[in-house]
Write an enzyme that holds these catalytic residues in place. Structure first.
Site, mmCIF file in Angstrom:
data_model
loop_
_atom_site.group_PDB
_atom_site.id
_atom_site.type_symbol
_atom_site.label_atom_id
_atom_site.label_comp_id
_atom_site.label_asym_id
_atom_site.label_seq_id
_atom_site.Cartn_x
_atom_site.Cartn_y
_atom_site.Cartn_z
ATOM 1 N N LYS A 1 0.828 -1.200 0.000
ATOM 2 C CA LYS A 1 0.000 0.000 0.000
ATOM 3 C C LYS A 1 0.871 1.263 0.000
ATOM 4 O O LYS A 1 2.070 1.192 0.242
ATOM 5 C CB LYS A 1 -0.940 -0.012 1.209
ATOM 6 C CG LYS A 1 -1.973 -1.138 1.136
ATOM 7 C CD LYS A 1 -2.809 -1.026 -0.110
ATOM 8 C CE LYS A 1 -3.967 -2.010 -0.212
ATOM 9 N NZ LYS A 1 -3.693 -3.397 0.045
HETATM 10 C C1 LIG Z 1 -9.848 -2.679 -2.158
HETATM 11 C C2 LIG Z 1 -9.266 -3.422 -0.985
HETATM 12 N N1 LIG Z 1 -10.020 -3.633 0.098
HETATM 13 C C3 LIG Z 1 -9.552 -4.264 1.179
HETATM 14 C C4 LIG Z 1 -8.254 -4.728 1.223
HETATM 15 C C5 LIG Z 1 -7.791 -5.472 2.440
HETATM 16 O O1 LIG Z 1 -6.747 -4.832 3.068
HETATM 17 P P1 LIG Z 1 -5.908 -5.606 4.200
HETATM 18 O O2 LIG Z 1 -4.914 -6.450 3.464
HETATM 19 O O3 LIG Z 1 -5.261 -4.519 4.993
HETATM 20 O O4 LIG Z 1 -6.857 -6.413 4.983
HETATM 21 C C6 LIG Z 1 -7.416 -4.549 0.124
HETATM 22 C C7 LIG Z 1 -6.037 -5.061 0.168
HETATM 23 O O5 LIG Z 1 -5.396 -5.290 -0.810
HETATM 24 C C8 LIG Z 1 -7.922 -3.865 -1.017
HETATM 25 O O6 LIG Z 1 -7.170 -3.660 -2.091
#
Ligand SMILES: Cc1ncc(COP(=O)(O)O)c(C=O)c1O
Length: 377
Positions: free
Chosen positions: A189
Site C-alpha cells: 500500500k
Molecule cells: C480494495 C481493498 N479492500 C480491502 C483490502 C484489504 O486490506 P488488508 O490487506 O489490509 O486487509 C485490500 C487489500 O489489498 C484492497 O485492495
C-alpha cells in the site's frame, strides 16, 4: 508521442506488479519495538494513531490489524448483520466482500462507472432496498468517491457510508458526507506497516465502540487490565489491534509519506504521458485528488496482451476478477454489464515507488508493442 517499439531487456523493477517500499529506518524502529517488549497495542500504536489523525486533519483514528478487520468492525458498529444488505461494487478485492458475508449480511453488488471503476451516486440510489444498512464504496486505485449527492437520502433512511479506502491513503479528504473510512497499511500500500490498517470514525462514540470491538469487546485497555482483577466484555469483537511492531514501521513511513506520494504521482504521470493518444488503450484515471495506488489500463484482447507481457517477464496483473461471479458469492449474483465488460479488459501495469519514470515509459512501450502484435527485438 506514444512510446514505440523497444529492444532492451526487461528492467528489474518492472518484473513485479507491485512491491513493498521501505526507506531504511523501519528495521531499527521495528527492532526497538521488539526490545521494548510490548507486542500488542502499546505506546507505538497510540503515537501512530495521533500522528495519523494529525496528518489526515481528523479528530481521531483507530488503528486496527488490517483493513479487512477494519471493514468488518465498521460495518458491525453501524448495525450490519443478518437480514441487512450492504451496497458494494463487484469490482474490488474479495477483502471488501468477505466481512459483509461474515456478518451474516447480503452484499448487494452494483456496477461502477466505466472510466473510473468507482461507484456513482445514481447507481447506489437505484440499489437501495428496505434492508439496506450500509453503502461500502471502494476508492479504486486511490480515487475519492463523492456520495454527497445522495447523502441526505442515505441519512434519512439511516444508511451508513463505510468507505473502503484500502487503496487510498493520502488521497484528498473532505468532511462531507459523514462517513467511516478504512485504510490498509498492507505490504504494497501507499503507506505500509508491513500489515495493518486504520479506521477514521464518524464520531467520538463510534471511535469508542471500535476500540472496544478491536479488542474482543473488552472495555479496559491492556495496561488497565493487568492492574485489576477483572474486566468487562461489553459486546462483539475480534482480536484486531495493530501490534506495536507494525505501528513502529508505520510511523517511519508516515514521516516520509510525502516522498512516496511524489514518486507515485510522477510515475503515474509518466505512464499517462507515454500512453496519451495511443489507440486501443484507455487509462483508468485515478484523478487529481489521489495518490495513485496502481496504473490500470483497458485494452481489448486483454488475455493475449497479458500473456505476451508476462512472457517478456513484465509484472502485469488483473485487479480484480469481479466478485458477483465468484462461487462464494453466487447467491447474490446479478447481471452487471459494465463490470463484466471491464473484467475482460482491465490490465494492471507494474506500479510501485522503486520504479522510475523511465521504467514506466519502457513498460508503456512494451504494452504498445504487445497491442500491435510486435514482439521484443
Ligand atoms: C480494495 C481493498 N479492500 C480491502 C483490502 C484489504 O486490506 P488488508 O490487506 O489490509 O486487509 C485490500 C487489500 O489489498 C484492497 O485492495
Amino acid at each position: 508521442m506514444p512510446a514505440s517499439s523497444i529492444s532492451t531487456a526487461t528492467p528489474d523493477a518492472v518484473r513485479r506488479n507491485a512491491r513493498p517500499y521501505l526507506h531504511g529506518p523501519e528495521t531499527a524502529a521495528m527492532a526497538a519495538a521488539v526490545e521494548a517488549g510490548q507486542y500488542g497495542h502499546g505506546p507505538q500504536a497510540d503515537l501512530f494513531e495521533q500522528e495519523l489523525a494529525h496528518y489526515l486533519g481528523v479528530p481521531d483514528v483507530v488503528a486496527v490489524s488490517s483493513a479487512t478487520v477494519g471493514i468488518h468492525l465498521a460495518l458491525q458498529a453501524c448495525g450490519v448483520g443478518p437480514g441487512t444488505e450492504v451496497i458494494v461494487p463487484s469490482q474490488t478485492f474479495a477483502a471488501t466482500i468477505q466481512p459483509i458475508v461474515a456478518l451474516g449480511a447480503a452484499p448487494r453488488f452494483i456496477d461502477h462507472a466505466p472510466g473510473t471503476l468507482c461507484v456513482e451516486p445514481q447507481a447506489v440510489r437505484e440499489a437501495i432496498t428496505p434492508a439496506t444498512r450500509a453503502v461500502l464504496p471502494v476508492l479504486y486505485g486511490g480515487r475519492p468517491v463523492d456520495l454527497s449527492a445522495i447523502a441526505t437520502e442515505l441519512r434519512s433512511r439511516n444508511i451508513h457510508i463505510v468507505e473502503d479506502a484500502a487503496q487510498a491513503f493520502g488521497s484528498r479528504r473532505t468532511d462531507q458526507p459523514a462517513r467511516t473510512t478504512v485504510y490498509s497499511f498492507g505490504p504494497i500500500k501507499q503507506l505500509t506497516a508491513l500489515v495493518g490498517g486504520a479506521v477514521v470514525p464518524r464520531s467520538g462514540q463510534e471511535a469508542e465502540t471500535l476500540r472496544q470491538m478491536r479488542f474482543l469487546g473488552i472495555t479496559s485497555s491492556q495496561t488497565d487490565r493487568i492492574r485489576t482483577t477483572t474486566y468487562s466484555v461489553r459486546g462483539p469483537g475480534l482480536r484486531g489491534v495493530l501490534p506495536d511492531i507494525n505501528a513502529a514501521v508505520g510511523r517511519v513511513q508516515l514521516a516520509r509519506f510525502n516522498e512516496v506520494a511524489a514518486l507515485r504521482t510522477a510515475l503515474w504521470k509518466a505512464y499517462a504521458q507515454a500512453l496519451h493518444g495511443a489507440s486501443g488503450v484507455a487509462l483508468v484515471d485515478a484523478g487529481e485528488d489521489a495518490v495513485p495506488f496502481n496504473c490500470v489500463v483497458r485494452v481489448s484482447g486483454r488475455d493475449r496482451v497479458h500473456r505476451i507481457m508476462r512472457d517478456r517477464g513484465i509484472g502485469v496483473g488483473v485487479h480484480y476478477p469481479p466478485n458477483h461471479l465468484q462461487p462464494a458469492f453466487a447467491q447474490w449474483t446479478r447481471p452487471l454489464p459494465v463490470t463484466e465488460q471491464a473484467a475482460r479488459e482491465i490490465l494492471s501495469l507494474p506500479f510501485h515507488p522503486a520504479m522510475t519514470p523511465d521504467d514506466a515509459r519502457w513498460t508503456a512501450g512494451a504494452l504498445l508493442d504487445a497491442l500491435a502484435g510486435r514482439s521484443a527485438q
